[in-house]
Scaffold this active site. Structure first.
Site, PDB file in Angstrom:
ATOM      1  CG  HIS A 275       0.195   8.938  -6.854  1.00  0.00           C
ATOM      2  ND1 HIS A 275      -0.904   9.319  -6.112  1.00  0.00           N
ATOM      3  CD2 HIS A 275      -0.019   9.453  -8.084  1.00  0.00           C
ATOM      4  CE1 HIS A 275      -1.726  10.013  -6.865  1.00  0.00           C
ATOM      5  NE2 HIS A 275      -1.215  10.117  -8.064  1.00  0.00           N
TER       6      HIS A 275
ATOM      7  CG  HIS B 156      -1.790   1.189   1.359  1.00  0.00           C
ATOM      8  ND1 HIS B 156      -3.111   1.190   0.993  1.00  0.00           N
ATOM      9  CD2 HIS B 156      -1.542   2.447   1.820  1.00  0.00           C
ATOM     10  CE1 HIS B 156      -3.641   2.380   1.211  1.00  0.00           C
ATOM     11  NE2 HIS B 156      -2.701   3.164   1.720  1.00  0.00           N
ATOM     12  CD  GLU B 157       1.573   3.671   3.632  1.00  0.00           C
ATOM     13  OE1 GLU B 157       1.840   4.732   3.015  1.00  0.00           O
ATOM     14  OE2 GLU B 157       0.516   3.511   4.268  1.00  0.00           O
TER      15      GLU B 157
ATOM     16  CG  HIS C  31       0.251   6.288  -0.658  1.00  0.00           C
ATOM     17  ND1 HIS C  31      -0.760   7.005  -1.254  1.00  0.00           N
ATOM     18  CD2 HIS C  31      -0.298   5.723   0.458  1.00  0.00           C
ATOM     19  CE1 HIS C  31      -1.872   6.880  -0.545  1.00  0.00           C
ATOM     20  NE2 HIS C  31      -1.618   6.105   0.493  1.00  0.00           N
TER      21      HIS C  31
END
Length: 700
Positions: free
Chosen positions: A489, A482-483, A486
């Site tokens: 991104h 998940h991180e 990010h």
């Protein structure tokens, strides 16, 4: 505690001139005492730059106004990035005292900019004639962001109301800093020391190792320590056969921020909510939620609550079915008690073992931190063509932090990535991504044109004993993916303006790249390659792999109830007027929706840091679910293509989601990738909450 103040007004060059590896900060040359004077000097310099822009006698243009604003305050941004990284990931008494001082001071600084009439007039002039300027989509988005930023911070208000709004913002900044520090203090100060073998009943070897390591970290030469770090408390609640100790630990975990005394957060919550209401009213909104949502995909509190309640009913029904199954196990074992919150994880683990014939202890040896990091990088290379290479002996902000170069298919350096994976008492709980430097292509005052992103991930995994590998739970592995989603991104950003780079998007869009990336963790070929036993190197047996995949929606009712109840309470707080007793409001909301007594909110109000440690996710915690609608539908595109690494879809994903940041409207970005807006049923199917008759539902 005495407030920390430094009289110096110079700036340590290491704070602003980053001469480390490939432009990394020289963390080893920065001292805590450098920050106070540096902030004062950098804010003064930023003030001068703003005044130069505002007093420019030339007609306002994108270059002399918007671009000038985008690159102004570079020194302040660099100092801030280093400071807030320390405040969250490696704090101490000096940093915490300074944080309580700097947070309101920074708010006051930016309020002064927002109230600069001459500056706003230049931005407003550009906004009024934007259609005649021949702007690109990105330029119009950037102009809109600046214009709305001024308006939403009171630029159109009369002077007295501007001054009141500035005072509110300053006070809120200080309250947010104190809220987070209180939670960290409660986490740091509580521990449960165990030494008797009977107290360790049921605890697997990996957890005992982590608890022994925690005991040494807390200055104990023997025994084991339960801490409130999620990487220890959750497995303890899952495996401990001592119900009395589970209850004791659970109650301490859920009481963070509500223990009375100096670290109690309830007065802070009440004051924060009151100030947010006043802030919204000054800006012409009926509620703080209406103010926050005006700039999002959801748009209105009604749209958010409709989504949350539609999911709530399904999740609650599923959770009650799950509770009944757990109660059956309690009865089987001769227990004479209802399923309470400190029981759920323990009996759910037993039920999972019975239903799918595997346990967390059987799975964990196959999930080495090192291998899961490699899996993250491998997926990124296969989807997006980037390669990560670790560089050794490069100073970071803590010895545990690792540094990686990110290069594209041609070998060009495109980003730097730092991974900070282990829990420590100087780090706040949770996991997050942030940046020291955002990507952009603008010319800077130092003669450089553009900058590469410098991104970091922070997690709180249990640190193993020396010489032992770090083993993760499946939830830990998802967190890491998940991180890193990010982080991608930020690292894949390809925009011109820094304000719309990477995660500079609407709050309810920002979780799409991270939640979507989680899907690749459980792609069979990834698990087959990287889920290997830490001792033998053998891949996870196919039978176990199939069980893990079959159990993906196990306990979905519990997880969704935990989350949705928190989001509903967040919305209730921010759609009402002033709140007399926050805990009474929380209780009223939970009673109204029929919260099962066996489950608690994922984040109870006194330690709800997403919402009260700053206002990033205030009236916005729902955004994880809003993005989940997007991410489930987005991954379905790969499933429809028949290949989790389909190159056509991967290229569309990179070009329209991960690389564009906030340079285009999020709905337009999503439709450019998917060809349509998302189907909410994909999210319900992902959670295992869709009813059979709904599986053929039309697109929404």
């Amino acid at each position: 505690m005495k407030e920390f103040r430094m009289p110096q007004l110079h700036i340590n060059p290491a704070l602003i001139d980053w001469t480390g590896h490939e432009g990394l900060p020289r963390f080893d040359l920065v001292k805590d005492e450098d920050f106070a004077g540096a902030f004062d000097a950098a804010m003064a310099k930023h003030d001068a730059e703003i005044n130069d822009i505002a007093s420019d006698p030339r007609e306002p243009t994108m270059e002399n106004t918007i671009i000038a604003l985008e690159i102004a305050g570079d020194e302040l941004s660099r100092i801030s990035a280093l400071f807030w990284n320390k405040a969250g990931a490696h704090t101490n008494d000096v940093i915490q005292a300074l944080e309580r001082e700097i947070a309101p001071k920074m708010s006051r600084h930016y309020s002064k900019i927002a109230m600069n009439e001459a500056l706003f007039k230049r931005v407003d002039d550009l906004w009024e004639k934007r259609e005649s300027l021949g702007l690109t989509v990105e330029e119009e988005r950037v102009l809109e962001r600046h214009w709305k930023g001024f308006v939403r911070t009171g630029a159109k208000l009369p002077k007295p109301e501007q001054e009141r709004l500035a005072a509110i913002n300053e006070k809120l900044a200080g309250l947010g800093a104190k809220f987070g520090q209180n939670v960290l203090a409660d986490e740091k100060n509580w521990q449960l020391h165990l030494s008797d073998e009977a107290e360790l009943a049921g605890l697997p070897a990996f957890l005992r190792d982590a608890m022994a390591s925690a005991a040494r970290d807390h200055g104990r030469e023997d025994g084991y320590v339960v801490t409130l770090s999620r990487s220890i408390i959750e497995p303890f609640l899952t495996f401990s056969e001592r119900r009395d100790l589970r209850e004791q630990a659970f109650k301490a975990w859920t009481a963070r921020g509500a223990n009375g005394g100096e670290t109690d957060n309830l007065a802070i919550v009440k004051e924060t909510l009151g100030l947010r209401v006043e802030r919204a009213k000054l800006l012409g909104y009926d509620s703080f939620a209406a103010f926050k949502l005006d700039n999002t995909m959801a748009k209105t509190p009604e749209a958010v609550n409709d989504l949350l309640m539609a999911v709530w009913e399904k999740a609650r029904n599923r959770a009650l079915e799950e509770e009944a199954s757990l109660a059956g196990l309690v009865a089987e074992e001769g227990g004479n008690h209802e399923v309470m919150p400190w029981d759920w994880r323990f009996y759910a683990e037993r039920l999972r073992h019975r239903t799918f014939n595997f346990s967390e202890t059987e799975l964990k040896p196959y999930l080495q931190l090192e291998k899961v990091i490699q899996a993250c990088f491998d997926v990124a290379e296969r989807l997006f063509g980037i390669r990560a290479t670790e560089v050794r002996d490069v100073p970071a902000y803590h010895p545990d932090v690792r540094v990686f170069e990110i290069r594209d298919e041609e070998g060009a350096l495109t980003a730097l990535f730092l991974g900070d994976y282990f829990a420590r008492s100087s780090k706040r709980s949770g996991a997050w991504m942030s940046s020291f430097q955002s990507q952009h292509r603008l010319p800077l005052k130092n003669g450089k044109k553009g900058e590469i992103p410098i991104i970091y991930n922070v997690c709180n995994f249990a640190k193993p004993a020396a010489g032992r590998p770090a083993l993760l739970s499946l939830d830990d592995a998802r967190t890491l993916f998940h991180e890193f989603g990010h982080a991608l991104h930020g690292m894949l950003s390809k925009v011109t303006y820094p304000s719309v780079a990477g995660t500079g998007v609407a709050r309810d869009f920002v979780e799409l790249p991270s939640q979507l990336y989680e899907h690749w963790l459980t792609v069979p070929e990834i698990l087959e390659k990287y889920a290997v036993h830490y001792e033998t190197g053998e891949p996870m047996p196919k039978e176990l792999l199939e069980k893990v995949l079959a159990a993906r929606t196990f306990n979905a009712g519990f997880a969704t109830v935990e989350f949705t109840s928190s989001a509903l309470v967040d919305m209730a707080f921010h759609t009402r007027g002033e709140v007399g007793d926050p805990m009474q409001v929380q209780a009223e909301v939970l009673d109204k929706i029929g919260m099962p007594q066996s489950i608690v909110m994922r984040h109870a109000t006194p330690h709800f840091q997403h919402v009260f440690s700053g206002d990033g996710y205030s009236a916005g915690y729902y955004s994880y679910m809003w993005s989940e609608v997007l991410d489930a539908d987005a991954f379905a595109a790969f499933e429809e293509a028949g290949d989790a690494f389909d190159p056509v879809m991967a290229r569309k994903l990179k070009n329209n989601i991960y690389s564009v940041g906030g340079s285009v409207d999020p709905e337009d970005a999503y439709k450019a990738f998917r060809g349509k807006l998302p189907d909410p049923q994909a999210m319900l199917r992902k959670k295992g909450l869709a009813m059979v008759e709904e599986l053929s539902g039309s697109d929404a």
